[in-house]
Design an enzyme around this catalytic site. Sequence first.
Site, PDB file in Angstrom:
ATOM      1  N   LYS A 124      16.329  21.097 -12.813  1.00  0.00           N
ATOM      2  CA  LYS A 124      15.628  19.820 -13.021  1.00  0.00           C
ATOM      3  C   LYS A 124      16.423  18.768 -13.794  1.00  0.00           C
ATOM      4  O   LYS A 124      17.131  19.081 -14.736  1.00  0.00           O
ATOM      5  CB  LYS A 124      14.311  20.068 -13.783  1.00  0.00           C
ATOM      6  CG  LYS A 124      13.261  20.830 -13.009  1.00  0.00           C
ATOM      7  CD  LYS A 124      12.770  20.078 -11.785  1.00  0.00           C
ATOM      8  CE  LYS A 124      11.853  18.936 -12.146  1.00  0.00           C
ATOM      9  NZ  LYS A 124      10.518  19.397 -12.539  1.00  0.00           N
ATOM     10  N   HIS A 182       0.828  -1.218   0.000  1.00  0.00           N
ATOM     11  CA  HIS A 182       0.000   0.000   0.000  1.00  0.00           C
ATOM     12  C   HIS A 182       0.860   1.265   0.000  1.00  0.00           C
ATOM     13  O   HIS A 182       0.445   2.298   0.511  1.00  0.00           O
ATOM     14  CB  HIS A 182      -0.944   0.037   1.216  1.00  0.00           C
ATOM     15  CG  HIS A 182      -1.638  -1.262   1.456  1.00  0.00           C
ATOM     16  ND1 HIS A 182      -2.782  -1.620   0.802  1.00  0.00           N
ATOM     17  CD2 HIS A 182      -1.310  -2.310   2.257  1.00  0.00           C
ATOM     18  CE1 HIS A 182      -3.160  -2.833   1.200  1.00  0.00           C
ATOM     19  NE2 HIS A 182      -2.273  -3.274   2.077  1.00  0.00           N
ATOM     20  N   SER A 224      14.820  20.712 -17.916  1.00  0.00           N
ATOM     21  CA  SER A 224      13.632  21.517 -18.152  1.00  0.00           C
ATOM     22  C   SER A 224      14.054  22.775 -18.900  1.00  0.00           C
ATOM     23  O   SER A 224      15.154  23.283 -18.695  1.00  0.00           O
ATOM     24  CB  SER A 224      13.003  21.884 -16.810  1.00  0.00           C
ATOM     25  OG  SER A 224      12.240  23.060 -16.936  1.00  0.00           O
ATOM     26  N   GLU A 279       9.255   7.517 -17.728  1.00  0.00           N
ATOM     27  CA  GLU A 279       7.924   8.125 -17.875  1.00  0.00           C
ATOM     28  C   GLU A 279       7.335   7.808 -19.247  1.00  0.00           C
ATOM     29  O   GLU A 279       6.158   7.453 -19.375  1.00  0.00           O
ATOM     30  CB  GLU A 279       7.992   9.638 -17.676  1.00  0.00           C
ATOM     31  CG  GLU A 279       8.170  10.025 -16.212  1.00  0.00           C
ATOM     32  CD  GLU A 279       8.396  11.514 -16.020  1.00  0.00           C
ATOM     33  OE1 GLU A 279       8.049  12.309 -16.904  1.00  0.00           O
ATOM     34  OE2 GLU A 279       8.947  11.878 -14.961  1.00  0.00           O
TER      35      GLU A 279
END
Length: 465
Positions: free
Chosen positions: A290, A163, A284, A297
């Site tokens: 970043k 979980h 970025s 992804e």
Amino acid sequence: MTDQFSKKAEAWSARFTEPVSDLVKRYTASVFFDKRLAPYDIQGSLAHAEMLAAQGIISEQDRAEIERGMAQIKGEIEAGKFEWLLDLEDVHLNIEKRLTELVGDAGKRLHTGRSRNDQVATDIRLYVRAAIDDILGLLGSLRGALLDLAERHADTIMPGFTHLQVAQPITFGHHMLAYVEMFGRDAERMQDARRRVNRLPLGAAALAGTTFPIDRLRVAKTLGFEDVCHNSLDAVSDRDFAIEFTAAAALVMVHVSRFSEELVMWMSPRIGFIDIADRFCTGSSIMPQKKNPDVPELARGKTGRVVGHLNGLLMLMKGQPLAYNKDNQEDKEPLFDTIDTLTDTLRIFADMAGGITVKADNMRAAALQGYATATDLADYLVKKGLPFRDAHEAVAHAVRACDDARCDLAEMSLEQLRAFSPLIGQDVFAVLTLEGSVAARDHVGGTAPNQVRAAIARVRQQLAE
Ligand code: ARG
């Protein structure tokens, strides 16, 4: 007169009185995407011609001419010099027309006892079979890279989650081995699907077979098929082999996607378990600080695409009466995209796994939060004679006290711990350490470092066979 003739020449055959419109031509053509089947189309045609000659259906000279023409066509295609024509609809007609240009009547005899229906089904099976072999190699490389990573971190402790809450300590090696297992089953599924892909449709002709004395087993042998398709209607019309392959591919992607999700989370500075090599990340355009895990992804995103292709192919099949229908031409783009997406993904992931840096200190610190050894304490009490449910309750009280005192179970004194059960003795502290906890799960499939090493050796052995 000349006008009428040229109009007729543009139409499909003498049976037609007018050609199709340009829009219909584009709508029905498949050459833009099926030209990638060309090497398999040629391979299938050569096997067919060889059999026709062996059976005396065409002459040896015709066969030799066909071989000569096909060798030239192959060269032209490889050199990018072959002229693909929309007017000729698909890869099959383009190649046949060029063959006839090159070798004359022998080229026109190639299609004896054959239809594009059994021809295309053969081509796709050859294509998918080659793709499966490629994918099996790539799954092996990915598993090898994960095994290396697991071996380097057979002792590295991290929190295991259920979980998404800290549950019990595990080793990072053990975590990697979970993916080694998943990709191992994926390889089994691919191998299994390959058996049903590897059957020859050729000989089914348009749908009912042919009146020529063909030798299907001979063609099957030449092309390396294990068997022939035993019903001509089924051979030309069903694409279940492509669906099965895509289902197996979708599952590989689902496994890749789960792994990707973990990599993305682990790389978040809020978690900080790993770093991924720069060559798999991007920056970025606005935020200079970043470094984003774009590859995992994207892989997660591309999984949706492959699962979509599986659905597309299932829907493509569901309403089709026997035998061949043009609907089946729509099998190619989803199938090709599935293969491209999966092979690129696996290739990148095998490389990326080697570029994962583990931040063992952060993993350890996280495992120390969340009472990861609470189950160990309960098991300890059971071994001292307490029924498990009572042990569970005693530890729940201890955890609550730790929560109030903002400390870990291992940080409590013996006296404090004994307040929850008089069965607790000095030996409890060995049980409450992270190392003690993982080492105690010492059985096949457990997270103990020596079990992780044994599992790695077992899989390495399988991969070498
Ligand atoms: N391009 C077609 C396909 O992909 C080849 C078979 C065409 N057969 C036919 N009868 N129209 O399925």
